[in-house]
Design an enzyme around this catalytic site. Sequence first.
Site, short mmCIF file in Angstrom:
data_model
loop_
_atom_site.label_atom_id
_atom_site.label_comp_id
_atom_site.label_asym_id
_atom_site.label_seq_id
_atom_site.Cartn_x
_atom_site.Cartn_y
_atom_site.Cartn_z
N LYS A 1 0.87 -1.18 0.00
CA LYS A 1 0.00 0.00 0.00
C LYS A 1 0.90 1.23 0.00
CE LYS A 1 -3.84 2.04 2.68
NZ LYS A 1 -4.71 1.88 3.87
N SER B 1 -9.74 2.02 3.05
CA SER B 1 -8.86 2.78 2.20
C SER B 1 -7.84 1.93 1.43
CB SER B 1 -8.08 3.79 3.05
OG SER B 1 -7.21 3.12 3.94
N SER C 1 -10.01 -0.32 7.20
CA SER C 1 -9.40 -0.15 5.88
C SER C 1 -8.70 -1.37 5.29
CB SER C 1 -8.40 1.01 5.92
OG SER C 1 -9.07 2.23 5.86
#
Lengths: 95, 485
Positions: free
Chosen positions: B78, B153, B177
């Site tokens: 990420k 997210s 997330s």
Amino acid sequence: MSLSADDVAKIAHLARLAVAPGENAALGRELSNILDLVAQMDAADTAGVVPMAHPLDMAQRLRDDAVSEQNSRDRYQAGAPAVENGLFLVPKVIE
Amino acid sequence: MELHERSIAQLSAGLRSGEVSSTELTKHMLQRIRMHDAALNSFITVTEELALTQAKAADARIADGTAGALTGIPIAHKDIFCTRDVRTSCGSRMLKDFVSPYDATVVENLQRAGVVMLGKTNMDEFAMGSSNETSHFGPVRNPWDRETVPGGSSGGSAAAVAARLCIAATGTDTGGSIRQPAALTGITGLKPTYGRCSRWGMIAFASSLDQAGPMTRSAEDAALMLTGMAGFDERDSTSAQRPVDDYVAALGQDIRGVRIGIVREFMGEGLDAGVGASIQVAIDELKRLGAEIVEVSLPNAGLSVPAYYVVAPAECSSNLARFDGVRYGHRCAAPKDLEDLYKRSRSEGFGPEVKRRIMIGTYALSAGYYDAYYLKAQKIRQLIADDFRKAFAECDVIVGPTAPSTAFRIGEKADDPVSMYLSDIYTIAVNLAGLPGMSIPVQPSAGMPVGLQLIGGLFDEARLLNVAHQLQLATDWHRQAPAGF
């Protein structure tokens, strides 16, 4: 909870955000909607409850006061918007 | 079976036997990214050259017998994790040209284990969002239906794993997330106990909640990835100072007699009927495997979203104060004085959702409001943690839905922040209490993935992984893949 355009301008200044005067009212409505959600907390009886600052019941760890970092100033400043002689440049602060 | 369809254990065996090299595997995955990612937008940066260098090093380790279970496996990070000499944008215009001078601990740990980094995945800006629509780099599309969101997210990591563009990925979870995007894209995601993975080098959003974890296609893969990520780190002041359990060894246990708690409050109003039906099928399967099903109650769980939208914005307003246009990140053109420099750099660098949260947090922490907001929220946090303590006296693992619905349409909730916030209604309480939580795919609803959330007591990741693994041994929900990838 309803935030006025003046409230929004004050919060924006504290947060060091530039909000155009024309946006204050709309932003105030958005923030007020979030605060209405937050206001559901008022229904909870929290008398005598110990606030929880941290999920784990742990004490702050301490370390010896010894040098742990090497000087990497040049590498860290490589991504800075403006530097000179190892210093970060900003607009003049004192007239 | 094609390379990208295999599990980490299968690939690792193939690498050791010489059936395939890490270089071949890495090239195969890079080719898949080239072929499919234009349709998904799951990567912000693809690090092809670095990946091939790392694959070559992995092949050398495999040849000289020093390889571990993750050596040579191509993964993605990420874009919230700092990666040395590689752009680390956090999905923001503020950091769109930021090249990190160092690696995050999680990145370093996985590198030591020998993984190959394919690139950095798209995400909601500064991890603030539940749909991946707040990214400066554009929305990510859900591979199961490209008109829908992948969740957020960690939406880029979720979409990339679901579409088999990487074998596994890292994610972070502050209010859901990892788990919510895992649910919406039909993959396995684990948010460990707060403090289990180091936060050092992971760009901070809400420091008392943020936690890194693996996003994979099975519980077994998650156990291997977590083993590579977790561990004490003296550079993170809230890192848990305790040994990492043997997650892989724990996978073999029978779940007969394990007490599974169903939260009454999570199965009622607000839950989509199709999602509820899929969750019930999974519960019935756990029962068939010998688990004992008990009903538990979390009476204060309904307060978790309101309390979170004080705690998280307050900590975010403090953490994001560092973006000042002076030391790194975006700087506005021709500032007339220092205040103008701060204000315009921040306003140009941050998107609308980040600004909203900074302002809510600034307001909640401003003079005269501390007791009514932050302190009250921390007391509610205690009530929620107490609810979990009581529930875990009656059960070993809590299960329920991860998200109230399947993936929603791109744009559907973008203009209504409060409705977006409610996407995380079942996940947020877990972060507030610091507990480990997981999402695994169960029977789809109308062709779209549904996630079952499993919640454990503090540091009970091994048990969560085992329950999930036992369910995955008996079912094939985790093997389903989106068409066209």
